[in-house]
Design a protein around this motif. Structure first.
Motif, PDB file in Angstrom:
ATOM      1  N   PHE A 200      10.015  -5.159  -1.033  1.00 27.47           N
ATOM      2  CA  PHE A 200       8.797  -4.487  -1.471  1.00 27.47           C
ATOM      3  C   PHE A 200       9.182  -3.307  -2.355  1.00 27.47           C
ATOM      4  O   PHE A 200       9.850  -2.366  -1.916  1.00 27.47           O
ATOM      5  CB  PHE A 200       7.980  -4.036  -0.257  1.00 27.47           C
TER       6      PHE A 200
ATOM      7  N   SER B  50       4.483  -3.423  -5.030  1.00 32.75           N
ATOM      8  CA  SER B  50       3.625  -2.978  -3.931  1.00 32.75           C
ATOM      9  C   SER B  50       2.947  -1.634  -4.154  1.00 32.75           C
ATOM     10  O   SER B  50       2.541  -0.980  -3.190  1.00 32.75           O
ATOM     11  CB  SER B  50       4.443  -2.933  -2.630  1.00 32.75           C
TER      12      SER B  50
ATOM     13  N   ALA C 120      -0.128  -6.588  -3.026  1.00 28.40           N
ATOM     14  CA  ALA C 120       1.176  -6.953  -2.465  1.00 28.40           C
ATOM     15  C   ALA C 120       1.020  -7.896  -1.278  1.00 28.40           C
ATOM     16  O   ALA C 120       1.760  -8.874  -1.144  1.00 28.40           O
ATOM     17  CB  ALA C 120       1.923  -5.689  -2.039  1.00 28.40           C
TER      18      ALA C 120
END
Length: 267
Positions: free
Chosen positions: A149, A210, A216
């Motif tokens: 992420f 993200s 995300a």
């Protein structure tokens, strides 16, 4: 990233799509159980990158007996003397199970290396052994998915600030999290090195942008679903039985039991 992709996903779009994807995750769960598959999903990324919120949405409607979250604390003194991957092996799934790693063995390539919690030799050994370890998992039949992420420094700082000001999120913020702000470039270099060594064909890394948490979550779950060869598993036929007639049982008087006060009535 284009303006169109960077735009925040509106809630009216996000919520129904999330529910649809979560419904598919339940199908994955039943497929994993029926086929005896073993699924491991690794969630990695910077602090406040949105890993925890995504894991929560992935697991929200799953059976905790099938899908469990592995979020390991810092190693004990005994674990420090073990082969590094040993404490993670015991959390790997058996047949019919899903394990979601909220951080994983990649701690060694990130925080342990940057903050000096491991030696240079331990770090180099990890970079050599990790691809071998993951190839062994995949060769043994484990379905391994790895997600990184990615959050910008500006967005990370905003999230840290919100955590400091929100009593419901304050527990998410630790001194180690704040240290990551002053080591931004070091973590970036560590991530680049980690990717260079461990982004292998058998277990590639998938990067999730993200800065927009809703985007995300949808992107990650949709990708996970698309990467799995699952199919619908027909549920067993169930029929709700008729309640049998009473045989004379009588409940004890209410005053013989202690009830929770009706707090809701005071609202």
């Amino acid at each position: 990233m284009s303006d169109k992709r960077a735009a925040k996903v509106p809630r009216k779009v996000y919520e129904p799509e999330l529910l649809r994807l979560q419904t598919e995750l339940v199908k994955v769960q039943e497929w994993v159980r029926a086929e005896g598959a073993r699924l491991v999903v690794v969630f990695e990324g910077r602090d406040a990158a949105g890993k925890g919120g995504t894991i929560k949405r992935v697991a929200e409607h799953l059976n905790p007996r099938v899908a469990r979250i592995a979020a390991l604390p810092k190693p004990t003194e005994r674990e420090r003397t073990q082969w590094y991957f040993q404490r993670y092996v015991e959390h790997l799934p058996a047949a019919g199970e899903i394990v979601l790693f909220d951080r994983s063995w990649y701690n060694r390539a990130g925080v342990e290396h940057v903050m000096g919690f491991c030696t240079e030799e331990e770090y180099r050994r990890f970079l050599r052994q990790c691809p071998v370890f993951e190839r062994m998992l995949v060769e043994d039949g484990i379905l391994l998915r790895k997600y990184w992420f990615s959050v910008s420094d500006e967005e990370q700082q905003k999230r840290f600030r919100r955590r400091m000001e929100d009593p419901l999120r304050r527990w998410k913020l630790s001194p180690m999290d704040l240290e990551s702000l002053t080591h931004w470039e070091a973590y970036s270099r560590a991530k680049d090195t980690m990717m260079a060594h461990t982004d292998i064909p058998e277990a590639p890394w998938y990067v999730v942008e993200s800065d927009d948490k809703r985007r995300a979550r949808l992107n990650m779950i949709a990708h996970l679903l698309g990467s799995l060869p699952y199919h619908d598993v027909p549920p067993p036929a169930l029929e709700l039985p008729e309640r049998p007639p009473s045989t004379g049982y009588e409940r004890p008087p209410r005053d013989q039991q202690t009830y929770v006060p009706d707090h809701a009535a005071q609202l």
